[in-house]
Design an enzyme around this catalytic site. Structure first.
Site, PDB file in Angstrom:
ATOM      1  N   SER A 139      35.511 -76.057  56.434  1.00 57.59           N
ATOM      2  CA  SER A 139      35.777 -76.747  55.180  1.00 57.59           C
ATOM      3  C   SER A 139      37.250 -77.158  55.104  1.00 57.59           C
ATOM      4  CB  SER A 139      35.381 -75.848  54.008  1.00 57.59           C
ATOM      5  OG  SER A 139      35.398 -76.556  52.797  1.00 57.59           O
ATOM      6  N   ASP A 343      26.407 -81.988  52.623  1.00 59.39           N
ATOM      7  CA  ASP A 343      25.984 -80.608  52.876  1.00 59.39           C
ATOM      8  C   ASP A 343      26.054 -79.751  51.615  1.00 59.39           C
ATOM      9  OD1 ASP A 343      28.661 -80.068  52.438  1.00 59.39           O
ATOM     10  OD2 ASP A 343      29.064 -79.245  54.429  1.00 59.39           O
ATOM     11  N   HIS A 382      26.730 -76.163  53.316  1.00 54.62           N
ATOM     12  CA  HIS A 382      28.128 -75.788  53.530  1.00 54.62           C
ATOM     13  C   HIS A 382      28.304 -74.308  53.867  1.00 54.62           C
ATOM     14  CE1 HIS A 382      32.183 -77.366  53.312  1.00 54.62           C
ATOM     15  NE2 HIS A 382      32.587 -76.304  52.645  1.00 54.62           N
TER      16      HIS A 382
END
Length: 412
Positions: A139, A343, A382
């Protein structure tokens, strides 16, 4: 009977020793470099000692330890969970190398926060051009490692100019540049071109504020609380001894962090990434890899992207917002239908690689200075990438084992 038991245990111990020694030999024989692999968390991430032992990298399992048991030198780094990309890069440098975090004199003055942060012992103090490292970021962690890589090589002109005018104040080696100590950069579910969800400050920033407020009661006063540490000391956001919770919360909301762009919410946005391009360069002497997930599907009738049933429930509102968000960015780039798939927090198209750079589908022949992107992992949201979703630990561990095999097989 006792003698037979001793012989049995000795035999088992010998077998285990030979087995694990054999594994380590295989790993060593299969690698072309022994550079350490540093895992860097994303937004809202935490240290291995926080969250009552629940790991950012693995949840109830431990990805770092699994890889170490396979013979790979893997470490977990910790930076500010809500700090800006600049501040996180400075923290990451100190966390790896050891020493006191130096955010830069010019930067600290401009952003109205302390120049120096916490002091760390260092997880790889011998880090240098000769002793390189591999960086793996999930991320926002991907943006952080990209910025650190750029700063190490290019330094920062503003900090260098400030140092020239005020030599008595010194300058961090990070901002001096001319360091080539990164072997590879791997981004996982990273908004390499920003995420459209972060374009809505009215949604994202209040979420961050509410997290600070809600979690503060659990964080405690210790430097390494067992629950959660917001690591925003540079802004004075740290609960002091004997400070009441209402007083602490009031100080949080009055902090300068909410009045600047020196915060994660801005750096994650499309506009934030555009503005920060100078610090997110692709360097010619570094290998780049990226992994992307998609947890939305296209409907048959409307052709709209909608969240899959397996998506983490808390991501559904964000996913729906991203599915419909449209905008023309300040550089003329259009956030259109191609940005809809996501996502849960990051747009698929943004995660592949930075727009405008040389890139190719990953194969057995990666090239320095070129992004190597892997096929989209369908059905992965995610959190699946860090072992907190519905993917089996064995699947997630295999995913990371493939990553470390790839980077450790790169030539020195």
């Amino acid at each position: 009977m006792r003698r037979r038991m001793i012989i049995f245990l000795a035999t088992v111990a010998c077998f285990v020793s030979i087995t694990f020694h054999g594994i380590e030999q295989k790993v060593a024989a299969a690698t072309q470099n022994d550079y350490p692999i540093i895992l860097v968390h994303g937004l809202a991430g935490w240290d291995r000692n926080e969250a009552l032992g629940y790991k950012y990298w693995g949840g109830f399992y431990d990805i770092q330890q699994t890889l170490k048991q396979k013979g790979y030198p893997v470490y977990t780094a910790t930076v500010g969970p809500f700090a800006s990309n600049w501040d996180r890069a400075a923290e990451l440098y100190a966390y790896i190398k050891g020493g006191t975090v130096d955010y830069g004199a010019a930067h600290a003055a401009r952003e109205n926060h302390a120049r120096y942060g916490r002091t760390y012992p260092g997880i790889y103090k011998q880090w240098s051009d000769a002793n390189k490292i591999h960086l793996v970021g999930h991320s926002m962690g991907g943006l952080t490692i990209r910025q650190l890589t750029t700063m190490l090589e290019d330094g920062n002109a503003e900090e260098q100019a400030y140092y020239k005018a005020h030599p008595e104040q010194g300058i961090s080696p990070l901002f001096a540049g001319k360091k080539h100590s990164i072997q590879s950069v791997t981004t996982i579910a990273t908004p390499n071109n920003g995420t459209s969800f972060a374009e809505n400050e009215n949604v994202l920033v209040p979420v961050i504020r509410n997290m600070v407020t809600g979690m503060s009661a659990l964080s405690g006063n210790a430097l390494h609380p067992i629950i959660y540490d917001f690591k925003l000391d540079q802004f004075g956001i740290k609960r002091q001894p004997n400070e009441t919770l209402p007083a602490y919360n009031n100080r949080v909301f009055k902090s300068a962090i909410w009045k600047t762009d020196d915060i994660s919410s801005y750096d994650l946005s499309v506009e934030g990434v555009i503005k920060n391009q100078a610090n997110l360069q692709t360097k010619s002497d570094v290998y780049y890899f990226s992994y992307t997930g998609q947890a939305t599907r296209q409907t048959l009738l409307t052709k709209q992207e909608v969240p899959m049933i397996t998506m983490f429930p808390a991501f559904v509102p964000a996913s729906n917002y991203m599915n419909s968000f449209r905008k023309t960015a300040s550089n003329g780039m259009k956030i259109d239908n191609t940005w809809a798939a996501n996502d849960g927090l990051v747009n698929v198209v943004s995660s592949y690689y930075p727009f405008g750079v040389s890139a190719k589908k990953a194969d057995a022949n990666p090239v320095k200075g070129q992004w190597n992107y892997y096929p989209v992992k369908q059905g992965w949201d995610h959190l699946d990438f860090i072992g907190m979703g519905d993917k089996l630990p064995s699947v997630v561990n295999t995913f990371y084992l493939d990553i470390v095999k790839t980077v450790t097989n790169l030539p020195k």
